[in-house]
Write a protein that holds these residues in place. Structure first.
Motif, PDB file in Angstrom:
ATOM      1  N   GLN A 511     -30.960 -80.933  27.160  1.00 21.64           N
ATOM      2  CA  GLN A 511     -29.595 -81.002  27.687  1.00 21.64           C
ATOM      3  C   GLN A 511     -28.998 -79.585  27.758  1.00 21.64           C
ATOM      4  O   GLN A 511     -29.415 -78.691  27.022  1.00 21.64           O
ATOM      5  N   ASN A 515     -28.068 -82.480  36.731  1.00 23.00           N
ATOM      6  CA  ASN A 515     -27.870 -83.666  37.561  1.00 23.00           C
ATOM      7  C   ASN A 515     -26.446 -83.626  38.090  1.00 23.00           C
ATOM      8  O   ASN A 515     -25.485 -83.653  37.326  1.00 23.00           O
ATOM      9  N   GLU A 518     -24.022 -86.165  36.776  1.00 20.89           N
ATOM     10  CA  GLU A 518     -23.713 -86.172  35.338  1.00 20.89           C
ATOM     11  C   GLU A 518     -22.913 -84.918  34.991  1.00 20.89           C
ATOM     12  O   GLU A 518     -23.452 -83.916  34.534  1.00 20.89           O
ATOM     13  N   CYS A 520     -19.947 -85.055  33.068  1.00 18.72           N
ATOM     14  CA  CYS A 520     -19.161 -85.252  31.854  1.00 18.72           C
ATOM     15  C   CYS A 520     -20.100 -85.240  30.651  1.00 18.72           C
ATOM     16  O   CYS A 520     -21.322 -85.387  30.800  1.00 18.72           O
ATOM     17  N   LYS A 534     -24.799 -84.806  25.198  1.00 22.51           N
ATOM     18  CA  LYS A 534     -25.650 -84.938  26.378  1.00 22.51           C
ATOM     19  C   LYS A 534     -24.776 -85.220  27.587  1.00 22.51           C
ATOM     20  O   LYS A 534     -23.631 -85.658  27.460  1.00 22.51           O
ATOM     21  N   THR A 535     -25.300 -84.945  28.759  1.00 22.25           N
ATOM     22  CA  THR A 535     -24.561 -85.187  29.992  1.00 22.25           C
ATOM     23  C   THR A 535     -24.581 -86.671  30.341  1.00 22.25           C
ATOM     24  O   THR A 535     -25.483 -87.410  29.951  1.00 22.25           O
ATOM     25  N   ALA A 536     -23.565 -87.111  31.108  1.00 25.80           N
ATOM     26  CA  ALA A 536     -23.481 -88.514  31.515  1.00 25.80           C
ATOM     27  C   ALA A 536     -22.589 -88.624  32.751  1.00 25.80           C
ATOM     28  O   ALA A 536     -21.774 -87.742  33.036  1.00 25.80           O
ATOM     29  N   ARG A 537     -22.747 -89.690  33.493  1.00 26.82           N
ATOM     30  CA  ARG A 537     -21.881 -89.949  34.638  1.00 26.82           C
ATOM     31  C   ARG A 537     -20.492 -90.344  34.122  1.00 26.82           C
ATOM     32  O   ARG A 537     -20.357 -91.186  33.228  1.00 26.82           O
ATOM     33  N   CYS A 538     -19.456 -89.769  34.692  1.00 28.94           N
ATOM     34  CA  CYS A 538     -18.092 -89.968  34.212  1.00 28.94           C
ATOM     35  C   CYS A 538     -17.606 -91.406  34.347  1.00 28.94           C
ATOM     36  O   CYS A 538     -16.652 -91.811  33.660  1.00 28.94           O
ATOM     37  N   LYS A 540     -19.356 -94.022  33.583  1.00 33.98           N
ATOM     38  CA  LYS A 540     -19.916 -94.852  32.525  1.00 33.98           C
ATOM     39  C   LYS A 540     -18.830 -95.135  31.481  1.00 33.98           C
ATOM     40  O   LYS A 540     -17.900 -94.357  31.298  1.00 33.98           O
TER      41      LYS A 540
END
Length: 555
Positions: A511, A515, A518, A520, A534-538, A540
């Protein structure tokens, strides 16, 4: 197989990096004080945040026996208990006292009994938060006769066998049955004594010199006490000190000089039976009682060959010494008597950065400690509650109270581990929401709570988060986001406040991921991976993590 341990120490009075928390458990040991009858027992609760609510449970009650409502930052409430609250029987008891609060507090225990103006049985004790408790404790080898012989004291209570030894109070700190194992060394043979303690109950035992260790299945609080400790003037005083788990040990100590003390010894407890103590590169030789003598009464620096607990003892006085690596940035000093003295130890080159309240400690108060990098100052306070803090190198502070001919005290309460530039900093507060939300919804949730989006911008905030959060198997949003324009990561503390500076990161392996969807950041809330990011789609849904920044503690 247990190794035979060298355990020749006595009491431990409150040793930790921070002394505040939201849950505590303790008890009042018997204060006979040579048959004084007007015993006074109380808890002094001091709030570290505004709008703090406290529930106190006593004698096995499942509902609060006493309540403190809406206690404000820096304010202290005294809760008085009757003499019947004292634990005097050698057996099981429900007389534990639990303290739960909505926000961080510190708790100070006070017990006193007056007979004449010159004879007083008094003792104060820092009640350790449950976070500082553990399941492995070393028990000192307590021989009351050896103690009296060392200081040339005649045993005035010799006709009362119940006072011929110290006592051990073991308190179950959790709401479950606790399996207890006491390790004893009897004639060089290890024996194990096993029993259980019900939820939040306690047991009081005679602490003979065969006791070595207590091992448990769940957290406990351990108090060592004597109801009538003989002194040199044919009187006696109750002693109570809280032992901490074996992890609170060290190798380097500054031994302070205490005004009014003309006799003193050191006692040491260690897991290593070969451990030794040295002063100025000269090994100190234990006496036949196991005590260690320093060359004079001046403040001195000593070093152990392995991790130990070290205590300074004198008739009626037992002070736990704080290891050098556990010095802190700010201390709270709750005084009991009219004689309010603090002993402060700081690095010589940083004494100009040490303050009592809002005033820098005068340079004339400091004196260098020979053959060390440290200096010592003895400071008097006009207030019953005081703060001593530093902006640079860490310090250590001891409280010395005096009533009549009795000197008592111990380490002050560490409020903040790290020095701060503007005063005594109260640690920030984290709140984890209960509803799964999107990143933008989480930001709005924190703003509604009048808190910031959690932004661990340095390792100290990240560490504080790991101490406070209730672990769960889901993930939480933090205020870290990637710019669509520059691809740089930035902190979004609130709906209107953003900072482009990201100097500290705690990314998990691999991380942050490259992406574009991703942008957020979240973190694990189960603690198994050190709360890595870790990165994630906002879009989610995760739990919002909110934060109230540190603030200056003003009395």
């Amino acid at each position: 197989m247990f190794a035979i341990l060298l355990t020749v120490s006595l009491f431990s009075q409150g040793l930790t990096i921070v002394g505040h928390g939201k849950s505590f458990i303790t008890a009042f040991p018997e204060n006979l004080g040579f048959f004084y009858r007007n015993t006074s027992n109380s808890l002094r609760v001091t709030a570290l945040h505004d709008n703090t609510f406290v529930d106190i449970f006593f004698n096995g009650s499942s509902t609060p026996t006493k309540k403190i409502l809406n206690l404000m930052l820096g304010k202290t409430e005294t809760v008085v208990f009757p003499k019947s609250a004292e634990v005097y029987q050698l057996n099981y008891s429900t007389q534990s006292i639990r303290i739960n609060s909505t926000k961080n507090i510190v708790v100070h225990s006070v017990s006193s009994a007056n007979f004449t103006i010159n004879t007083i049985s008094a003792q104060t004790n820092v009640v350790q938060p449950n976070a500082n408790l553990g399941i492995n404790y070393l028990i000192p080898s307590l021989n009351y006769t050896n103690f009296l012989t060392t200081f040339g004291i005649s045993q005035s209570t010799s006709s009362f066998t119940r006072y011929d030894s110290f006592r051990l109070i073991i308190i179950n700190a959790e709401d479950t049955e606790n399996n207890i194992t006491i390790v004893k060394n009897i004639s060089d043979k290890i024996q194990l004594v096993n029993f259980t303690i019900p939820s939040y109950q306690l047991i009081q035992l005679q602490a003979d010199d065969s006791m070595m260790m207590v091992k448990t299945s769940h957290k406990i609080a351990v108090l060592l006490t004597h109801p009538c400790l003989d002194k040199t003037n044919c009187s006696c005083s109750m002693i109570v000190n809280q032992i901490l788990p074996v992890r609170f040990q060290g190798q380097n100590f500054v031994v302070p000089h205490i005004q009014g003390i003309t006799q003193r010894q050191l006692v040491m407890t260690s897991n290593d039976e070969a451990s030794s103590l040295s002063q100025n590169n000269t090994e100190l030789t234990p006496s036949s009682s196991g005590y260690l003598s320093l060359s004079d009464l001046n403040t001195q620096y000593v070093t152990a060959s392995s991790d130990v607990s070290l205590r300074l003892i004198s008739p009626g006085l037992f002070i736990e010494l704080i290891p050098e690596h556990m010095f802190a940035g700010c201390y709270l000093l709750p005084f009991y008597s009219n004689s309010k003295l603090a002993v402060v130890i700081a690095k010589t080159d940083s004494t100009a950065q040490v303050s009592l309240g809002s005033n820098t400690i005068d340079t004339s108060a400091w004196s260098e400690i020979s053959n060390t990098q440290y200096s010592k100052a003895e400071i008097t306070s006009s207030d019953p509650l005081a703060l001593i803090w530093t902006t640079s190198s860490k310090i250590v502070v001891y409280i010395v109270d005096k009533s009549g001919d009795t000197i008592f005290g111990g380490p002050a309460i560490p409020i903040n581990e790290q020095p701060a530039p503007n005063g005594c900093m109260i640690p920030g507060e984290f709140v984890v929401g209960y509803q799964l939300l999107k990143w933008t919804e989480s930001l709005a949730y924190c703003t509604k709570l009048e808190r910031e989006f959690a932004c661990p911008i340095n390792k100290y905030i990240q560490i504080e988060f790991t101490k406070q959060v209730n672990k769960t198997n889901v993930e939480g949003w933090i205020g870290l986001r990637q710019s669509l324009m520059t691809t740089e990561w930035y902190w979004q503390t609130s709906a209107t406040s953003a900072s482009s500076s990201v100097d500290y990161v705690n990314w998990a392996n691999g991380q942050p991921r490259a992406n574009k969807l991703e942008i957020c950041a979240s973190l694990s809330l189960n603690g198994k991976d050190d709360f890595k990011w870790k990165t994630a789609r906002c879009c989610k849904k995760k739990l919002p993590v909110c934060y109230k920044p540190p603030k200056i503690f003003i009395l």
